[in-house]
Design an enzyme around this catalytic site. Structure first.
Site, PDB file in Angstrom:
ATOM      1  N   TYR A 155      44.127  26.500  33.201  1.00 45.35           N
ATOM      2  CA  TYR A 155      42.836  27.189  33.483  1.00 45.35           C
ATOM      3  C   TYR A 155      41.722  26.431  33.551  1.00 45.35           C
ATOM      4  CZ  TYR A 155      39.706  31.386  33.509  1.00 45.35           C
ATOM      5  OH  TYR A 155      38.646  32.259  33.682  1.00 45.35           O
ATOM      6  N   LYS A 159      38.788  25.496  36.457  1.00 38.69           N
ATOM      7  CA  LYS A 159      37.255  25.954  36.490  1.00 38.69           C
ATOM      8  C   LYS A 159      36.389  24.714  36.495  1.00 38.69           C
ATOM      9  CE  LYS A 159      38.319  30.432  36.403  1.00 38.69           C
ATOM     10  NZ  LYS A 159      38.084  31.045  37.877  1.00 38.69           N
TER      11      LYS A 159
HETATM   12  P1  NAD Z   1      41.135  40.352  36.180  1.00 45.12           P
HETATM   13  O1  NAD Z   1      42.349  39.852  35.880  1.00 45.12           O
HETATM   14  O2  NAD Z   1      40.642  41.541  35.222  1.00 45.12           O
HETATM   15  O3  NAD Z   1      40.798  40.876  37.692  1.00 45.12           O
HETATM   16  C1  NAD Z   1      41.129  39.671  38.574  1.00 45.12           C
HETATM   17  C2  NAD Z   1      41.502  40.377  40.002  1.00 45.12           C
HETATM   18  O4  NAD Z   1      41.670  39.441  40.816  1.00 45.12           O
HETATM   19  C3  NAD Z   1      42.601  41.365  40.012  1.00 45.12           C
HETATM   20  O5  NAD Z   1      42.157  42.494  40.577  1.00 45.12           O
HETATM   21  C4  NAD Z   1      43.648  40.602  40.796  1.00 45.12           C
HETATM   22  O6  NAD Z   1      44.626  41.688  41.332  1.00 45.12           O
HETATM   23  C5  NAD Z   1      42.932  39.865  41.701  1.00 45.12           C
HETATM   24  N1  NAD Z   1      43.684  38.721  42.007  1.00 45.12           N
HETATM   25  C6  NAD Z   1      44.586  37.929  41.354  1.00 45.12           C
HETATM   26  N2  NAD Z   1      45.173  36.827  41.933  1.00 45.12           N
HETATM   27  C7  NAD Z   1      44.832  37.043  43.306  1.00 45.12           C
HETATM   28  C8  NAD Z   1      44.988  36.563  44.619  1.00 45.12           C
HETATM   29  N3  NAD Z   1      46.160  35.676  44.773  1.00 45.12           N
HETATM   30  N4  NAD Z   1      44.432  37.128  45.386  1.00 45.12           N
HETATM   31  C9  NAD Z   1      43.274  38.222  45.584  1.00 45.12           C
HETATM   32  N5  NAD Z   1      43.283  38.876  44.304  1.00 45.12           N
HETATM   33  C10 NAD Z   1      43.753  38.456  43.179  1.00 45.12           C
HETATM   34  O7  NAD Z   1      40.021  39.275  35.965  1.00 45.12           O
HETATM   35  P2  NAD Z   1      38.551  39.180  35.560  1.00 45.12           P
HETATM   36  O8  NAD Z   1      38.220  39.052  34.208  1.00 45.12           O
HETATM   37  O9  NAD Z   1      37.906  39.934  36.143  1.00 45.12           O
HETATM   38  O10 NAD Z   1      38.005  37.917  36.231  1.00 45.12           O
HETATM   39  C11 NAD Z   1      37.504  37.609  37.445  1.00 45.12           C
HETATM   40  C12 NAD Z   1      37.197  36.332  37.615  1.00 45.12           C
HETATM   41  O11 NAD Z   1      36.238  35.725  36.639  1.00 45.12           O
HETATM   42  C13 NAD Z   1      38.287  35.047  37.632  1.00 45.12           C
HETATM   43  O12 NAD Z   1      38.151  34.155  38.564  1.00 45.12           O
HETATM   44  C14 NAD Z   1      38.181  34.608  36.141  1.00 45.12           C
HETATM   45  O13 NAD Z   1      38.824  33.487  35.969  1.00 45.12           O
HETATM   46  C15 NAD Z   1      36.670  34.626  35.989  1.00 45.12           C
HETATM   47  N6  NAD Z   1      36.484  34.681  34.398  1.00 45.12           N
HETATM   48  C16 NAD Z   1      36.577  35.682  33.866  1.00 45.12           C
HETATM   49  C17 NAD Z   1      36.202  35.691  32.268  1.00 45.12           C
HETATM   50  C18 NAD Z   1      36.511  36.795  31.488  1.00 45.12           C
HETATM   51  O14 NAD Z   1      36.087  36.935  30.209  1.00 45.12           O
HETATM   52  N7  NAD Z   1      37.290  38.126  31.828  1.00 45.12           N
HETATM   53  C19 NAD Z   1      35.474  34.727  31.761  1.00 45.12           C
HETATM   54  C20 NAD Z   1      35.285  33.385  32.462  1.00 45.12           C
HETATM   55  C21 NAD Z   1      35.730  33.501  33.993  1.00 45.12           C
END
Ligand code: NAD
Length: 259
Positions: A155, A159
């Site tokens: 991961y 990033k």
């Molecule tokens: P989440 O898992 O809650 O939602 C992610 C969404 O992406 C889901 O609806 C899933 O179905 C979709 N998804 C997964 N694989 C996919 C694919 N191959 N094609 C299309 N859609 C796909 O995650 P989140 O927390 O909403 O994270 C969103 C973004 O923010 C991600 O890139 C994550 O790495 C980043 N992020 C999240 C956090 C956190 O604390 N939640 C922190 C830093 C970065």
């Protein structure tokens, strides 16, 4: 002034992407939501329609380049153009010691988080160049793209890669007036962190909720972030007011990493 901008957001049926879609809809953007999870996508579409947002949905798997092209084609057919393409979809993958991570585990995370963003940048740039009026590409990175987090090797690597891609794309597309930036959330209690908390239990022996609590304890503002906290930054980056910002990977974490 009426907002005529069109935004496409990958992985926007749930979590942060859904929050970004909602914020942009409230700001008057025409929004195309997209996700690989078609059931969640259809339920979010119904919810947004009921709220009166100008929104359109199209399923897409970001690991497939042809899905990005089809998504953009559908957006242009519906709204005539795109202005902002937001590569939000991402997966956390395994929580594991480096030496125990399998090739399959590495590929899964890199395919979605790196290749998914790579393909999204390529497809969006092609369309924005064709339109000839500039635009913006916004990528989901993370605080884990500024500092490696133990047991999250794939991961974190993914990033850091998003930050690299963001810088390269911002340099290559600047002459076309296309800006490229990344947002770097800290800890948001979305589905992703629910799963991470469970996965940490096996590796560091925490009980349910403890990993999330441990990681959150260093947040200066004293709370985990809400999707709206991230959406506020992304909405700014997607607005014309951010037109002079490019190549940046901006942290929104309530004060965790000081860069
Ligand atoms: P989440 O898992 O809650 O939602 C992610 C969404 O992406 C889901 O609806 C899933 O179905 C979709 N998804 C997964 N694989 C996919 C694919 N191959 N094609 C299309 N859609 C796909 O995650 P989140 O927390 O909403 O994270 C969103 C973004 O923010 C991600 O890139 C994550 O790495 C980043 N992020 C999240 C956090 C956190 O604390 N939640 C922190 C830093 C970065």
């Amino acid at each position: 002034m009426v907002n005529e901008r069109v935004a496409v957001i990958t992985g926007s049926a749930q979590g942060l992407g859904k929050g970004i879609a909602e914020k942009l809809s409230k700001e008057g953007f025409k929004v195309v939501i997209s996700d690989v999870n078609e059931e969640a996508l259809s339920s979010t579409l119904s919810e947004f329609k009921e709220k009166g947002y100008n929104v359109f949905a199209k399923a897409a798997d970001v690991t497939k380049i042809e899905d990005h092209d089809a998504l953009i084609e559908a957006a242009v057919e519906e709204y005539g153009k795109i202005d902002a393409y937001i590569n939000n979809a991402g997966v956390e993958g395994v929580v594991e010691k480096i030496e125990d991570i399998t090739e399959k585990d590495i590929d899964f995370v890199l395919d979605v988080n790196v290749k998914g963003v790579f393909y999204g940048i390529q497809a969006a740039a092609k369309q924005l160049k064709k339109q000839g009026k500039g635009g913006t590409i916004i990528n989901a990175a993370s605080i884990a793209g500024h500092e490696g987090f133990d047991f999250l090797a794939a991961y974190s690597a993914s990033k850091f890669a998003v930050r690299g891609l963001t810088q390269v794309a911002s340099k290559e597309f600047a002459k076309d007036n296309i800006t490229v930036n990344a947002y770097c959330p800290g800890i948001a209690a979305t589905g992703m962190w629910e799963r991470l908390d469970e996965k940490f239990m096996d590796v560091i022996g925490t009980k349910k909720g403890e990993a999330l609590e441990q990681y959150s304890s260093s947040i200066s503002l004293g709370r985990t972030q809400e999707p709206t906290d991230v959406a506020n930054l992304v909405a700014f980056l997607a607005s014309e007011d951010a037109g002079y910002i490019t190549g940046q990977a901006i942290i929104t974490d309530g004060g965790m990493l000081y860069r």
